[in-house]
Design a protein around this motif. Sequence first.
Motif, mmCIF file in Angstrom:
data_model
loop_
_atom_site.group_PDB
_atom_site.id
_atom_site.type_symbol
_atom_site.label_atom_id
_atom_site.label_comp_id
_atom_site.label_asym_id
_atom_site.label_seq_id
_atom_site.Cartn_x
_atom_site.Cartn_y
_atom_site.Cartn_z
ATOM 1 N N ARG A 252 -72.399 -9.791 -26.711
ATOM 2 C CA ARG A 252 -72.356 -11.255 -26.598
ATOM 3 C C ARG A 252 -71.661 -11.796 -27.851
ATOM 4 O O ARG A 252 -71.993 -11.418 -28.967
ATOM 5 N N ILE A 253 -70.703 -12.700 -27.662
ATOM 6 C CA ILE A 253 -69.940 -13.253 -28.784
ATOM 7 C C ILE A 253 -70.134 -14.755 -28.835
ATOM 8 O O ILE A 253 -69.951 -15.456 -27.827
ATOM 9 N N VAL A 254 -70.503 -15.260 -30.015
ATOM 10 C CA VAL A 254 -70.758 -16.689 -30.207
ATOM 11 C C VAL A 254 -70.053 -17.150 -31.480
ATOM 12 O O VAL A 254 -70.112 -16.472 -32.510
ATOM 13 N N CYS A 255 -69.379 -18.306 -31.409
ATOM 14 C CA CYS A 255 -68.674 -18.871 -32.560
ATOM 15 C C CYS A 255 -69.369 -20.148 -33.029
ATOM 16 O O CYS A 255 -69.589 -21.064 -32.226
ATOM 17 N N PHE A 256 -69.698 -20.213 -34.308
ATOM 18 C CA PHE A 256 -70.250 -21.418 -34.921
ATOM 19 C C PHE A 256 -69.098 -22.192 -35.555
ATOM 20 O O PHE A 256 -68.333 -21.626 -36.342
ATOM 21 N N VAL A 257 -68.999 -23.480 -35.224
ATOM 22 C CA VAL A 257 -67.863 -24.302 -35.643
ATOM 23 C C VAL A 257 -68.351 -25.454 -36.525
ATOM 24 O O VAL A 257 -69.273 -26.187 -36.149
ATOM 25 N N GLU A 258 -67.728 -25.615 -37.685
ATOM 26 C CA GLU A 258 -68.072 -26.738 -38.576
ATOM 27 C C GLU A 258 -67.526 -28.042 -38.002
ATOM 28 O O GLU A 258 -66.423 -28.066 -37.446
ATOM 29 N N THR A 259 -68.286 -29.115 -38.129
ATOM 30 C CA THR A 259 -67.833 -30.414 -37.624
ATOM 31 C C THR A 259 -67.687 -31.449 -38.740
ATOM 32 O O THR A 259 -67.283 -32.580 -38.480
ATOM 33 N N LYS A 260 -68.002 -31.088 -39.972
ATOM 34 C CA LYS A 260 -67.898 -32.018 -41.091
ATOM 35 C C LYS A 260 -66.831 -31.539 -42.079
ATOM 36 O O LYS A 260 -66.625 -30.323 -42.241
ATOM 37 N N PRO A 261 -66.165 -32.451 -42.740
ATOM 38 C CA PRO A 261 -65.135 -32.058 -43.712
ATOM 39 C C PRO A 261 -65.745 -31.532 -45.005
ATOM 40 O O PRO A 261 -66.915 -31.780 -45.308
ATOM 41 N N THR A 262 -64.940 -30.808 -45.736
ATOM 42 C CA THR A 262 -65.305 -30.399 -47.089
ATOM 43 C C THR A 262 -64.771 -31.455 -48.057
ATOM 44 O O THR A 262 -63.655 -31.957 -47.882
ATOM 45 N N TYR A 263 -65.576 -31.784 -49.060
ATOM 46 C CA TYR A 263 -65.186 -32.832 -50.002
ATOM 47 C C TYR A 263 -64.899 -32.238 -51.381
ATOM 48 O O TYR A 263 -65.633 -31.374 -51.865
ATOM 49 N N LEU A 264 -63.847 -32.745 -51.977
ATOM 50 C CA LEU A 264 -63.505 -32.408 -53.344
ATOM 51 C C LEU A 264 -64.091 -33.472 -54.261
ATOM 52 O O LEU A 264 -63.911 -34.672 -54.002
ATOM 53 N N PHE A 265 -64.813 -33.027 -55.288
ATOM 54 C CA PHE A 265 -65.486 -33.946 -56.212
ATOM 55 C C PHE A 265 -66.473 -34.863 -55.488
ATOM 56 O O PHE A 265 -66.738 -35.981 -55.916
ATOM 57 N N LYS A 266 -66.944 -34.413 -54.303
ATOM 58 C CA LYS A 266 -67.971 -35.105 -53.522
ATOM 59 C C LYS A 266 -67.510 -36.398 -52.851
ATOM 60 O O LYS A 266 -68.307 -37.059 -52.189
ATOM 61 N N PHE A 267 -66.217 -36.767 -52.998
ATOM 62 C CA PHE A 267 -65.789 -38.004 -52.336
ATOM 63 C C PHE A 267 -64.375 -37.941 -51.761
ATOM 64 O O PHE A 267 -63.971 -38.814 -51.011
ATOM 65 N N ILE A 268 -63.594 -36.913 -52.087
ATOM 66 C CA ILE A 268 -62.244 -36.781 -51.544
ATOM 67 C C ILE A 268 -62.265 -35.731 -50.426
ATOM 68 O O ILE A 268 -62.463 -34.545 -50.679
ATOM 69 N N SER A 269 -62.065 -36.186 -49.196
ATOM 70 C CA SER A 269 -62.126 -35.269 -48.052
ATOM 71 C C SER A 269 -60.839 -34.466 -47.926
ATOM 72 O O SER A 269 -59.733 -35.026 -47.989
#
Length: 389
Positions: A252-269
Motif C-alpha cells: 500500500r502506498i500513501v503520499c503525505f502532502v504539505e499544504t502550508k508554505p515555508t517561511y523565511l525569518f517567520k514572515f517571508i513565504s
Amino acid sequence: MNWLAEVVAANTRSVFWTICIAVLLLLLSAVLPIMSNIDHRIKVPRQEGIKPLGDTPERPDIEIVAVHGLGAHPEYTWTRKVPAYLAAELEKAPGTRVHLLKDLLKDDFKNASILSFGHNADWFIDAVNLTAQQTAEKLIKSLREHRLKYKRGRPPPIVFIGHSYGGIIIKQVICNAKINDYQDILNETCGIIFLGTPHQGSDISIFAIIAARLTAYLGSNQMLPLLLQKHKPELSDLNDSFLDVIKGLRARIVCFVETKPTYLFKFISIGPIVDRDSASGSWDRRFINTNHSGLNKCLKKGDPIYSELEYTLRDIYCTAQEQTRMTEEDRKCLQVFCRADSDYRGYKDRVGGRVDGTCEWFLKHSHFKTWSQSDSGTLKYFRKGNVRC
C-alpha cells in the motif's frame, strides 16, 4: 532629457538591488535550516545504518523503517521541541524533544520493530559524494543483515516511511531489489509512506544549487540538489522504474502532502518546498495542514499529522496481518489482481467512498448468501473489504 535619464538609471539600480536582495533572501532560506543541522553534526555523531528505536520484540508483528531526508540528522529530524506554552499540558519541560518514532509511534505499536536508517546526505559544507543509488544499496544491505535474526520463522512485513529525499532513497531500494533479485525485500514490503517526497523535484532546489556553488571552497556539493531539480529526467526515470516494480507487489502506498508554505525569518513565504503535484505521485494522498518540516515531527498524539500517520499505519498493519493468515489458495487468487500486466491496484486505490446502493444486488443474491455462510477460503480475502466495488 537629462532628468529622464537620471530617473531611468535610478529605477534600474533600484530594480537591480531589489532582485539582488530577493535572491540573497532565497539563498538564506536554503542555507539557514542547514546551519542547525551542521550544529547537530558537531554535537551529536551521526548514526550510520539501521538503528532499532526502543525495545524490540522478539517476534514483531511488523517492521517500520524510517529514512530521513536531505541534509538531515537521523535523530533530530524526527523530533520537535516542546514550547513553553504547551509544557504544562504535555507534562514535559520546555525545550524537551518529542520523538515521533520513539515517543509516539512506539507507544501505539508496541509489538512493532521500529528502525531508523541513518545516512549521510549532507550537501552544504563538508558534504558527502553519495548518490541515491549508493545509499539505497547501503539500506538494503543493512536491512537484510538486521533481518537475518528472523530466518528461523516468518519475518515481519516491512513498512517504509521516507521524509522528502528519504522517499527517493526508498524508491531506489525497491528498484535495486528488483534488479539485484532481493526478492525477500520485495515480498515482505507491505507499505510505503512518503512524507513530502519530491517525486518530480522541487523548485526550491535551485537556491540550494546556487548556495552550494558559492560555498564550494568550504566543501559544499551540488550533486544532490541537482538531482532534486524540478522535472529532472533522473527522477522521472526512477519513477517509471518504481511503477513497473510495484505493479506486482501488494504494498500500500500513501503520499503525505504539505499544504502550508515555508517561511523565511517567520514572515517571508517561499511557498511549499514540495508542491502538490510533485508530492502526490499517482497514489493515495493525505493533505496535511503543515509545512515541509512539519511532516515528520509532532508534539502529541492529537496532532493532525500524527492522527493521519497512525491511521494509515494501522490500516497497513491490519491488512498485513490479514495477509499473513492467508492460505496459499488465497494468495494465488489475490495474485490474479496483482499481475505485472495489470493496473488493477492503481485503479483500486483511486476509488473513493462507497456510493449508497452499490452492489447491494450482489449481497442479496442467493448464491452469495450460500457462499457467505460457508467456510470457503478462496474468496475470504474479499470478505475483508480489500476489494472495492
